[in-house]
Design a protein around this motif. Structure first.
Motif, PDB file in Angstrom:
ATOM      1  N   ALA A 108      -4.806  11.659   5.414  1.00  9.55           N
ATOM      2  CA  ALA A 108      -4.695  13.810   6.040  1.00  9.55           C
ATOM      3  C   ALA A 108      -3.331  12.915   6.775  1.00  9.55           C
ATOM      4  CB  ALA A 108      -5.262  14.115   6.660  1.00  9.55           C
ATOM      5  N   ALA A 109      -3.210  11.574   7.340  1.00  5.92           N
ATOM      6  CA  ALA A 109      -2.429  11.843   8.438  1.00  5.92           C
ATOM      7  C   ALA A 109      -0.824  11.130   7.654  1.00  5.92           C
ATOM      8  CB  ALA A 109      -2.581  11.153   9.290  1.00  5.92           C
ATOM      9  N   LEU A 110      -1.033  10.755   7.047  1.00  6.25           N
ATOM     10  CA  LEU A 110      -0.527   9.971   5.737  1.00  6.25           C
ATOM     11  C   LEU A 110      -0.058  11.172   4.991  1.00  6.25           C
ATOM     12  CD1 LEU A 110       0.957   7.046   5.109  1.00  6.25           C
ATOM     13  CD2 LEU A 110      -1.026   7.073   2.964  1.00  6.25           C
ATOM     14  N   GLU A 111      -0.626  12.147   4.292  1.00  8.18           N
ATOM     15  CA  GLU A 111      -0.006  13.287   3.746  1.00  8.18           C
ATOM     16  C   GLU A 111       1.228  14.211   4.746  1.00  8.18           C
ATOM     17  OE1 GLU A 111      -0.482  14.257   0.847  1.00  8.18           O
ATOM     18  OE2 GLU A 111      -1.802  13.271   0.511  1.00  8.18           O
ATOM     19  N   LEU A 112       0.737  14.001   6.448  1.00  5.52           N
ATOM     20  CA  LEU A 112       1.928  14.754   7.351  1.00  5.52           C
ATOM     21  C   LEU A 112       2.729  13.676   7.189  1.00  5.52           C
ATOM     22  CD1 LEU A 112      -1.287  16.405   9.297  1.00  5.52           C
ATOM     23  CD2 LEU A 112       0.122  17.677   7.781  1.00  5.52           C
ATOM     24  N   TRP A 113       2.495  12.379   7.933  1.00  9.54           N
ATOM     25  CA  TRP A 113       4.017  11.201   7.679  1.00  9.54           C
ATOM     26  C   TRP A 113       5.354  11.671   6.562  1.00  9.54           C
ATOM     27  CZ3 TRP A 113       1.297   5.999   8.786  1.00  9.54           C
ATOM     28  CH2 TRP A 113       0.720   6.442   9.848  1.00  9.54           C
ATOM     29  N   ASP A 161       0.575  -2.816  12.167  1.00  9.32           N
ATOM     30  CA  ASP A 161       1.302  -2.240  11.121  1.00  9.32           C
ATOM     31  C   ASP A 161       1.205  -3.055   9.595  1.00  9.32           C
ATOM     32  OD1 ASP A 161       2.749  -1.122  13.145  1.00  9.32           O
ATOM     33  OD2 ASP A 161       4.437  -2.731  13.188  1.00  9.32           O
ATOM     34  N   LEU A 162       0.647  -4.479   9.601  1.00  2.72           N
ATOM     35  CA  LEU A 162      -0.115  -5.128   8.468  1.00  2.72           C
ATOM     36  C   LEU A 162      -0.539  -4.457   7.762  1.00  2.72           C
ATOM     37  CD1 LEU A 162       0.510  -8.835   6.893  1.00  2.72           C
ATOM     38  CD2 LEU A 162      -1.735  -7.484   7.617  1.00  2.72           C
ATOM     39  N   LEU A 163      -1.710  -4.407   8.370  1.00  2.00           N
ATOM     40  CA  LEU A 163      -2.715  -2.831   7.772  1.00  2.00           C
ATOM     41  C   LEU A 163      -2.589  -1.903   7.383  1.00  2.00           C
ATOM     42  CD1 LEU A 163      -6.017  -4.889  10.696  1.00  2.00           C
ATOM     43  CD2 LEU A 163      -5.038  -5.231   8.140  1.00  2.00           C
ATOM     44  N   THR A 164      -1.833  -1.139   8.536  1.00  2.00           N
ATOM     45  CA  THR A 164      -1.266   0.476   7.839  1.00  2.00           C
ATOM     46  C   THR A 164      -0.274   0.269   6.643  1.00  2.00           C
ATOM     47  OG1 THR A 164      -1.124   1.200  10.167  1.00  2.00           O
ATOM     48  CG2 THR A 164      -0.002   1.688   8.289  1.00  2.00           C
ATOM     49  N   GLY A 165       0.121  -1.058   6.855  1.00  2.00           N
ATOM     50  CA  GLY A 165       1.636  -1.359   5.263  1.00  2.00           C
ATOM     51  C   GLY A 165       0.122  -1.250   3.965  1.00  2.00           C
ATOM     52  N   THR A 166      -0.552  -1.977   4.509  1.00  2.00           N
ATOM     53  CA  THR A 166      -1.620  -2.442   3.041  1.00  2.00           C
ATOM     54  C   THR A 166      -2.440  -1.074   2.870  1.00  2.00           C
ATOM     55  OG1 THR A 166      -2.047  -4.960   4.322  1.00  2.00           O
ATOM     56  CG2 THR A 166      -3.905  -3.972   2.489  1.00  2.00           C
ATOM     57  N   ALA A 167      -2.879  -1.011   3.933  1.00  2.00           N
ATOM     58  CA  ALA A 167      -3.552   0.306   3.421  1.00  2.00           C
ATOM     59  C   ALA A 167      -2.745   1.593   2.356  1.00  2.00           C
ATOM     60  CB  ALA A 167      -3.852   1.646   4.441  1.00  2.00           C
ATOM     61  N   MET A 168      -1.222   1.599   2.833  1.00  2.00           N
ATOM     62  CA  MET A 168      -0.387   2.658   1.962  1.00  2.00           C
ATOM     63  C   MET A 168      -0.358   2.131   0.923  1.00  2.00           C
ATOM     64  SD  MET A 168       2.602   3.522   5.098  1.00  2.00           S
ATOM     65  CE  MET A 168       3.265   4.507   4.622  1.00  2.00           C
ATOM     66  N   SER A 169      -0.474   0.930   0.503  1.00  3.37           N
ATOM     67  CA  SER A 169      -0.098   0.627  -0.463  1.00  3.37           C
ATOM     68  C   SER A 169      -1.006   0.280  -1.908  1.00  3.37           C
ATOM     69  CB  SER A 169      -0.215  -1.371  -0.701  1.00  3.37           C
ATOM     70  OG  SER A 169      -1.327  -1.480  -0.191  1.00  3.37           O
ATOM     71  N   PRO A 174      -4.730   2.157  -6.175  1.00  5.65           N
ATOM     72  CA  PRO A 174      -5.498   2.759  -5.609  1.00  5.65           C
ATOM     73  C   PRO A 174      -7.392   1.383  -6.524  1.00  5.65           C
ATOM     74  CG  PRO A 174      -4.809   4.219  -7.278  1.00  5.65           C
ATOM     75  CD  PRO A 174      -4.008   3.446  -6.679  1.00  5.65           C
ATOM     76  N   ASP A 175      -7.073   0.796  -7.383  1.00  2.00           N
ATOM     77  CA  ASP A 175      -7.953  -0.255  -7.240  1.00  2.00           C
ATOM     78  C   ASP A 175      -7.597  -1.584  -6.926  1.00  2.00           C
ATOM     79  OD1 ASP A 175      -9.473   1.444  -8.665  1.00  2.00           O
ATOM     80  OD2 ASP A 175      -8.042   1.503 -10.660  1.00  2.00           O
ATOM     81  N   ALA A 176      -5.701  -1.806  -6.406  1.00  2.00           N
ATOM     82  CA  ALA A 176      -5.727  -3.138  -5.835  1.00  2.00           C
ATOM     83  C   ALA A 176      -6.540  -3.710  -4.359  1.00  2.00           C
ATOM     84  CB  ALA A 176      -4.586  -2.435  -4.757  1.00  2.00           C
ATOM     85  N   ASP A 177      -6.708  -4.954  -5.251  1.00  2.00           N
ATOM     86  CA  ASP A 177      -8.046  -5.324  -4.245  1.00  2.00           C
ATOM     87  C   ASP A 177      -7.479  -6.498  -2.445  1.00  2.00           C
ATOM     88  OD1 ASP A 177      -9.747  -7.243  -3.150  1.00  2.00           O
ATOM     89  OD2 ASP A 177      -9.807  -8.729  -4.543  1.00  2.00           O
ATOM     90  N   VAL A 178      -7.146  -4.829  -1.527  1.00  2.00           N
ATOM     91  CA  VAL A 178      -6.802  -6.136  -0.810  1.00  2.00           C
ATOM     92  C   VAL A 178      -7.780  -6.089   0.266  1.00  2.00           C
ATOM     93  CG1 VAL A 178      -5.112  -3.513  -0.890  1.00  2.00           C
ATOM     94  CG2 VAL A 178      -7.477  -3.085   0.468  1.00  2.00           C
ATOM     95  N   THR A 179      -8.951  -6.905   0.138  1.00  2.00           N
ATOM     96  CA  THR A 179     -10.059  -7.589   1.060  1.00  2.00           C
ATOM     97  C   THR A 179      -9.170  -9.048   1.103  1.00  2.00           C
ATOM     98  OG1 THR A 179     -11.446  -7.947  -1.336  1.00  2.00           O
ATOM     99  CG2 THR A 179     -11.983  -6.577   0.049  1.00  2.00           C
ATOM    100  N   VAL A 180      -8.322  -9.689   0.057  1.00  2.00           N
ATOM    101  CA  VAL A 180      -7.950 -10.725   0.354  1.00  2.00           C
ATOM    102  C   VAL A 180      -6.654 -10.729   1.469  1.00  2.00           C
ATOM    103  CG1 VAL A 180      -6.145 -10.962  -1.211  1.00  2.00           C
ATOM    104  CG2 VAL A 180      -6.998 -12.703  -0.422  1.00  2.00           C
ATOM    105  N   VAL A 181      -5.709  -9.187   1.691  1.00  2.00           N
ATOM    106  CA  VAL A 181      -5.066  -9.437   2.292  1.00  2.00           C
ATOM    107  C   VAL A 181      -6.003  -9.959   4.034  1.00  2.00           C
ATOM    108  CG1 VAL A 181      -2.900  -7.990   3.245  1.00  2.00           C
ATOM    109  CG2 VAL A 181      -3.058  -8.446   1.008  1.00  2.00           C
TER     110      VAL A 181
END
Length: 196
Positions: A108-113, A161-169, A174-181
């Motif tokens: 929801a915060a991302l929508e507002l940003w 910052d890194l995790l926020t960018g990863t979440a935004m990616s 939506p199917d990106a495997d970000v666990t490796v990051v």
């Protein structure tokens, strides 16, 4: 036998909370553009006059939702701050920040940003609230790793910052495997923090 009604201020607070919850749900389902006064009114099941009594404009409603979202995120972040520094160290920090970034409140915060880029009034409401969330994140990080190492503020900011960018990616894929990051960042933090 008569039933006692709650005091007027309690009813008003309950209605206000229902309106904010309805706006939050609209944000999650349809995004900022779909979170209209009419959509919120319908979802909350109140008369238009009732909504306008509590929130005379969409901007005042959105300001209240911004505060509510921050409260939700701060609760997630504060869940890791009870007691002395946790045994989890930087791994615990990454897990806590990542948990916040996976929450519906972050979505929801991302929508507002995004909406605030072209809405100065929304941007003005978001700025101080975002600072409150960042402050809560920093307190949570200190609860995990302490504050005696001068590297902590920098590593904390890098982590956020890194995790926020990863979440935004994941918005685009939506199917990106970000666990490796996330795992690689934990390994990197172990090196940068000297194994703490």
């Amino acid at each position: 036998m008569s039933t006692l009604r709650p005091p007027r201020q309690d009813r008003a607070a309950a209605t206000r909370a229902r309106l904010i919850d309805a706006a939050y749900a609209c944000l999650l389902e349809g995004g900022y553009s779909a979170t209209t006064v009419g959509a919120v009114q319908q979802r909350a099941g109140v008369a238009r006059g009732t909504l306008l009594h509590h929130f005379p404009t969409r901007a005042t409603l959105m300001a209240a939702v911004v505060d509510d979202i921050a409260d939700r995120r701060v609760r997630v972040l504060s869940s890791g701050t009870a007691g002395p520094p946790a045994d989890g160290g930087w791994d615990g920090v990454v897990d806590l920040v990542w948990r916040d970034l996976q929450s519906p409140a972050f979505a929801a915060a991302l929508e507002l940003w995004v909406a605030s880029r072209t809405d100065p009034e929304l941007r003005a409401a978001l700025a101080p609230v975002q600072q409150r969330v960042i402050t809560a994140a920093r307190h949570a990080i200190i609860a995990h790793v302490g504050d005696d190492d001068p590297r902590v503020p920098t590593l904390a900011q890098f982590t956020i910052d890194l995790l926020t960018g990863t979440a935004m990616s994941r918005v685009v894929d939506p199917d990106a495997d970000v666990t490796v990051v996330v795992q690689r960042w934990k390994q990197t933090l172990a090196t940068l923090s000297g194994g703490r």
